[in-house]
Design an enzyme around this catalytic site. Structure first.
Site, short mmCIF file in Angstrom:
data_model
loop_
_atom_site.label_atom_id
_atom_site.label_comp_id
_atom_site.label_asym_id
_atom_site.label_seq_id
_atom_site.Cartn_x
_atom_site.Cartn_y
_atom_site.Cartn_z
N PRO A 131 0.71 -0.92 0.19
CA PRO A 131 -0.01 0.13 0.06
C PRO A 131 0.92 1.24 0.01
CG PRO A 131 -0.32 -1.17 2.13
CD PRO A 131 0.88 -1.90 1.20
N ALA B 148 1.80 4.22 3.25
CA ALA B 148 1.25 3.62 4.42
C ALA B 148 2.39 3.37 5.62
CB ALA B 148 0.59 2.39 4.06
N GLY B 149 3.41 3.83 5.46
CA GLY B 149 4.37 3.66 6.23
C GLY B 149 4.99 2.59 6.19
N GLY C 256 7.06 1.38 3.70
CA GLY C 256 8.66 1.37 2.90
C GLY C 256 8.51 1.29 1.44
N SER D 195 8.63 3.88 -0.80
CA SER D 195 9.69 4.85 -1.12
C SER D 195 10.85 4.33 -1.17
CB SER D 195 9.52 5.98 -0.80
OG SER D 195 9.79 6.10 0.68
N ALA D 196 11.33 3.68 -0.09
CA ALA D 196 12.52 2.97 0.05
C ALA D 196 12.83 1.83 -0.56
CB ALA D 196 12.68 2.70 1.69
N ALA D 197 11.86 0.92 -0.63
CA ALA D 197 11.90 -0.33 -1.62
C ALA D 197 11.97 0.36 -3.09
CB ALA D 197 10.72 -1.16 -1.47
N ASP E 248 14.91 2.80 6.47
CA ASP E 248 14.02 2.31 5.92
C ASP E 248 14.65 1.64 4.75
OD1 ASP E 248 12.11 3.65 7.56
OD2 ASP E 248 11.18 4.72 6.06
#
Ligand code: MEV
Length: 298
Positions: free
Chosen positions: A84, A87-88, A90, A92-94, A135
């Site tokens: 999702p 949703a916090g 990750g 963007s980090a992934a 993250d």
């Protein structure tokens, strides 16, 4: 040219210690078995052919930052996410780690983990300002870790022999991670000693939680989740939706619950003796939830 292999990178969940980690306290995080995938095909120039619903401009800007160093392979990137968004968990980090790996792969550039982390951090700075690094490190390492920002940032793998966690999405966020981190920084600037003491208290919860996790004491770890949620709530980072979701999960028998990530909406995590039953109870209330699992020594 070698065939272009898809790149899959997991999302992440912060178990304990978000925000305080930015101020040098330890935090615990783990990868999720939900992924971001980047597929590539030869093209005239480096382009995004498929993007998740939001954030195209930020993504383009973030990629430009690493193209300076990594070059511009002539590929079209197709980006898909099982996470999702916002949703916090990750995403963007992934995405940052996946794009770094894809750009490197397309040009046969070997990258060490350190180089991957440094480049992904440059992308994350576009999304998040000055992130701690937890993250993208969790997403890149792909195993549960205890993280310290440093400098230099460092992590140690966590010994998680068996853990099942319910991850539930409370709803949209009232601001992004950058805004949440920045507003807390403004408060910290006003009274550093008081805020440092609150972050240190969260750091102590993290170490208590790490010991309970290692000994498999889930009821004890649940109480630490509750305490960490209360500490984040007192910092003004929770919302009525996050508090309400944690309360519903506790009322349904969870050992403990907290929000995960930057706050202001997004997702909560809970420990429960029967995680699937909690997911079913939440689904009946119209809340999207799933069980995240880790097994064996990491
Ligand atoms: C966000 O997933 C975690 C925060 O602690 C920010 C960071 O560590 O960069 C809120």
């Amino acid at each position: 040219m070698e065939p272009l292999r898809p790149v899959r990178v997991p999302g992440k969940v912060i178990l304990l210690g978000e925000h305080a980690v930015v101020y040098g306290q330890p935090a615990l995080a783990a990868p999720l078995d939900r992924h971001v995938t980047v597929r590539m095909e030869p093209a005239e120039a480096l382009t995004f052919a498929t993007l998740p619903a939001t954030g195209a401009a930020a993504l383009q800007e973030a990629m430009e930052r690493v193209c300076d160093e990594l070059g511009r392979p002539r590929v079209a990137l197709h980006l898909e996410s099982e996470l999702p968004l916002s949703a916090g968990l990750g995403s963007s980090a992934a995405i940052a780690v996946a794009i770094v790996r894809a750009l490197a792969q397309a040009q046969a550039i070997p990258l060490t983990l350190e180089e991957e982390l440094r480049l992904a951090e440059r992308m994350e700075e576009t999304f998040h300002g000055r992130p701690s690094g937890i993250d993208h490190t969790t997403c890149a390492v792909g195993r549960p870790i205890r993280f310290l920002k440093g400098p230099p940032a460092s992590f140690t793998p966590l010994d998680v022999s068996k853990l099942e966690l319910v991850v539930a999405v409370a709803g949209p966020r009232d601001g992004n991670t950058r805004q949440k981190v920045m507003s807390l920084r403004a408060a910290w600037e006003q009274d550093r000693a008081a805020y440092d003491a609150r972050f240190a208290a969260i750091g102590r919860l993290v170490d208590e939680g790490a010991a309970l996790l290692a000994s498999g004491d889930l009821p004890g770890l649940g109480r630490v989740f509750d305490a960490n949620h209360a500490a984040l709530q007192a910092l003004g980072l929770s919302t009525a939706a996050l508090d309400g979701l944690c309360e519903r999960m506790r009322a349904a028998g969870a050992y403990g619950a907290k929000f995960t990530g930057a706050g202001g909406g997004g997702a909560c995590i809970a420990l429960h003796p029967e995680p699937e039953a909690l997911v079913a109870a939440l689904a009946a209330q119209g809340t999207r939830a799933f069980v995240a699992r880790w097994k064996g020594k990491t």
